[in-house]
Each structure stands twice: as C-alpha cells, then as structure tokens.
Design an enzyme around this catalytic site. Structure first.
Site, PDB file in Angstrom:
ATOM      1  CB  ALA A  76      -0.515   7.470  -4.884  1.00  0.00           C
ATOM      2  CB  THR A  77       2.855   5.364  -0.906  1.00  0.00           C
ATOM      3  OG1 THR A  77       1.532   5.010  -0.489  1.00  0.00           O
ATOM      4  CG2 THR A  77       3.736   5.579   0.312  1.00  0.00           C
ATOM      5  CG  ASN A 156      -8.027   8.966   1.807  1.00  0.00           C
ATOM      6  OD1 ASN A 156      -7.556  10.109   1.771  1.00  0.00           O
ATOM      7  ND2 ASN A 156      -7.784   8.141   2.787  1.00  0.00           N
ATOM      8  CD  GLN A 184      -9.595   7.725  -2.989  1.00  0.00           C
ATOM      9  OE1 GLN A 184     -10.633   7.431  -3.577  1.00  0.00           O
ATOM     10  NE2 GLN A 184      -8.893   6.831  -2.319  1.00  0.00           N
ATOM     11  CB  ALA A 205      -2.822   1.806 -11.925  1.00  0.00           C
ATOM     12  CG  HIS A 206      -4.283   0.383  -6.095  1.00  0.00           C
ATOM     13  ND1 HIS A 206      -5.087   0.229  -4.990  1.00  0.00           N
ATOM     14  CD2 HIS A 206      -3.250   1.149  -5.699  1.00  0.00           C
ATOM     15  CE1 HIS A 206      -4.539   0.881  -3.959  1.00  0.00           C
ATOM     16  NE2 HIS A 206      -3.425   1.438  -4.371  1.00  0.00           N
ATOM     17  CB  THR A 245      13.741  -2.772 -14.528  1.00  0.00           C
ATOM     18  OG1 THR A 245      15.163  -2.901 -14.649  1.00  0.00           O
ATOM     19  CG2 THR A 245      13.057  -3.450 -15.714  1.00  0.00           C
ATOM     20  CB  CYS A 331     -11.424  -1.639  16.386  1.00  0.00           C
ATOM     21  SG  CYS A 331     -11.463  -1.142  18.104  1.00  0.00           S
TER      22      CYS A 331
END
Ligand SMILES: *Cc1c(COP(=O)(O)O)cnc(C)c1O
Length: 407
Positions: A76-77, A156, A184, A205-206, A245, A331
C-alpha cells in the site's frame, strides 16, 4: 485451557498469513514458478492465469466492475505513492491542488510533503475530537485547482471509519478525482468503489491475512477514466502503470485472502465486535479513568484504542510484554512525537503517552481477551499505586489546575 503467550493483538500492524492462503501460494514457488509475462509456454500461461484469477477476486472484494482496474504493487505504500504522484503528474496542467487529512498514513502524508516541494498545494483537513473527517469540510476545501481528494477508509490507530460514500458523492459532482487508502477497512467494513464513487484505492495483502510485499492500486477505467503517470518504467507490465515482473505467489495469496474476506469477512467482523466489546466492558467496569480514543459508532470491528490516565504507555507495554499491542507513545515508534493522530484529535501528550491500541483479528479467542483483560487491569492498578499523580487525583485534587514548578 491455558492460553499460549505471547498473545498477538496488533492486527493493524500486520496479520499472520491464513493457512488457507499459504496452501494456495505454495505451488507457485516451485512447480508453477513461471513468469506471468512469458507468452510462449505453459509455465508463463499458468502464472498469467493465476494472476488474472486473483485480479478477479480482488476486483470482486472492492466492487470494481473490471479486473483490469486492479494494478499490482509491492504494497500500500507504493500504491499510495503511485496514486498521488501519478495523478499529480498526469493532471498538473489541470490544477495543482490536493486535499487530504491530517490523520492519513505516512505513505500519504510524506508523499504530499514531497509534492508540496514540487509546487503542489496540499490542504490537510482536520478531524474532530472523535477522529472523524467531515464531508462538508471536503466540499468547502475544493477549488477550481483541485485535482485530487485522498481520504482513508479507516484509520490505522484509532480505527475510525470515514464517510467515504458521502465524500465520493461530492467529489463526483465536482469532477474531482477521489482516492482512498482502504487498507484497514477492506473486508471488514462496507467498501465498494462503484457505489461510493471512489476513483483510486490502495490495498495491501498483509493487513488481510495475506503475505507481505504485495498490494494493489485500484484505478478506475470508466466513468471517468482515470489516468496516472507511471512511476516505474521498464517492460510496461500492469497496463503500463507499474513495470516489473509480477510476484506471482504473492498475488495468488492476495487473491485467496480476498476470497476469504468475501466469504468470511462478515462473520469475522461479528466475532471481533463481540471480543472487542467484551474487552472494553471489562476494562471500563473494572478500572476507572479509562478513556476511549476515537468514535465508538464509526469504528473498525477489531479496534480498541484507550488511554489509561496516570499510567505511562512505555511502562504499560513493559508490564504486559506477553501481549503484543502498540502504543501512541513516542518511544514505541520511529518518530519522537507522540501519535500525530491522537494529537490531531485534541488529545494531550499525557493521554497520548498512555494510549494502547488493541488490534484484534481472526485468530484471537475469548480466552485470550480475558487473559489480556486480567493482566491489563492488574498492571494498571499496580502502576497507579506507584503514581503520585494518581494519589493526588484520589485525594480529589484537580490536576488540570495544579501549578507545576518550572524545571
Ligand atoms: C499498513 C498501512 C499502509 C502501508 O501498507 P504496506 O503494504 O505495508 O506498504 C498504508 N496505509 C495504511 C492505512 C496502513 O495501515
């Protein structure tokens, strides 16, 4: 039955590959290893056929009328970059104005910053205290120079689901292209590019039980036909929009994951709402000063983002390290700022630092949720025991009126 630790509750960051997805992918690593661009033999044809089947499944998941509107990317990036930069470059003679929101993913915000350096003007719409973008604010921001509006389907961090259909009505009426980072929300909340007048959409997909490193950009082909300037040249794959590819095993997994979202998505969502609501109910009835971040009504099924007053996010994460969650605290992220999303909602640094995002998903169980609730409740109580601020709060001192000495 005892629960197994660590417990994964960070499904907004990534999801495990569903075993059914893995099964579908495996043959495409070895026996069916062909290059989908090889036109002269069976290996190529087999790969090409698998790719087109996946395209169909993904198109079906998002309501695209033509599978050729699905352009595979590395995630998606890349899809976000391709949509914004591709539209900006192609339509720059038409206008130089882009509208987005302050709570978008960095893939959108950083791309917008890049475009600003190249002379584009970007309007960053605010959100209300519940993390919602208003469709009216989109309408008001449109000028005769506006070429693109980009608003995410679901956030997100706080899981807020934005009024995509309403915004789509406005952009369509005004003749402005509409992109949505739909990562999301896909398969979890209603999303349909035709019904909602979405012209471009990013997915990966992830975040939906498929593998990492494969995603897609939906690019509308008619009413209106959307054009983008390719950002990657060489070979003209993916209808000339994205050369390289194809990742065939990844694409096969993505397609299978999409199919499972179609068949199981609604059932998953129902289960997740029940688990999420149970967790929230336990936290809020067994602890005081638990603050919900983000709208309750317009929210992803598996998202619970809460701040625990008088508790530090990092201390909390350490205390519950058997539970894998995220915090809006500085942090825990690559940046030094506490969550810009919580900040945009008007949530102060203290509460942003004490926020925890529980991201529930397909493989979480009620036993896990109860284990997590027990642990969080006992640790929050323990940390508060040690907090002088909590002591003052219990004594009835209004902390917002206390004059702290300068240091
Ligand atoms: C995860 C995520 C992305 C980035 O997707 P990748 O495939 O990891 O590059 C973009 N937008 C949102 C809203 C996300 O949650």
């Amino acid at each position: 039955m005892a629960v197994k630790t660590p417990i994964y509750m960070d499904y907004h960051a990534t999801t495990p590959v569903d075993p059914r997805v893995l099964d579908a992918m495996l043959p495409y690593f070895n026996e069916k290893f062909g290059n989908a661009a090889s036109r002269s033999h069976i290996y190529g044809w087999t790969a090409e056929e698998a790719v087109s089947t996946s395209r169909e499944k993904i198109a079906a998941l998002i309501g695209a009328s033509n599978p050729k509107e699905i352009v595979f990317t590395s995630g998606a990036t890349e899809a976000d970059n391709m949509a914004l930069k591709g539209v900006a470059e192609f339509y720059k003679d038409k206008g130089n104005h882009i509208i987005t929101t302050v709570i978008e993913h960095k893939a959108i915000l950083d791309t917008c910053k890049r475009l600003e350096k190249e002379g584009f003007q970007v309007t960053y719409l605010p959100v209300d205290e519940k993390g919602m973008v208003s469709a009216e604010s989109v309408e008001k921001a449109i000028t005769d120079k506006t070429i693109l509006v980009s608003v995410m389907l679901a956030n997100n961090e706080v899981g807020t689901v934005q009024p995509i259909a309403e915004i789509g009505k406005i952009t369509r009426a005004r003749g402005v292209l509409f992109h949505s980072d739909a990562v999301q929300g896909i398969g979890k909340v209603p999303f349909n590019v035709e019904a909602m007048n979405v012209d471009l959409a990013s997915i990966t997909a992830h975040k939906m039980y498929g593998p990492k490193g494969i995603g897609a950009l939906y690019v509308r082909r008619s009413r209106p036909r959307v054009r983008i300037t390719a950002q990657m040249d060489g070979g003209g794959h993916e209808f000339g929009m994205r050369s390289g590819t194809l990742n065939v095993p990844g694409i096969v997994g993505f397609g299978r994951a999409a199919e499972l979202m179609i068949t199981d998505g609604a059932e998953d969502a129902k289960k997740l709402v029940a688990l999420r609501d149970h967790l929230y109910k336990r936290l809020t009835t067994e602890l005081e000063s638990v603050n919900l971040n983000g709208s309750w009504e317009h929210r992803l099924p598996g998202n619970l983002n809460v701040s625990f007053s008088f508790v530090e996010g990092e201390a909390m994460l350490m205390a519950i390290k058997d539970v894998c969650v995220s915090s809006g605290s500085a942090c825990t992220s690559a940046s030094l700022e506490p969550s810009y999303v919580l900040h945009a909602m008007g949530i102060g640094d203290d509460l942003a630092h004490s926020s925890i995002r529980f991201g529930l998903g397909r493989f979480n169980t009620l036993e896990e949720v109860d284990y997590v609730a027990d642990l969080v409740i006992s640790k929050v109580n323990g940390l508060r025991e040690m907090s002088p601020l909590y002591e003052m709060h219990k004594e009835g001192i209004d902390l917002s009126t206390v004059q702290w000495a300068a240091h």
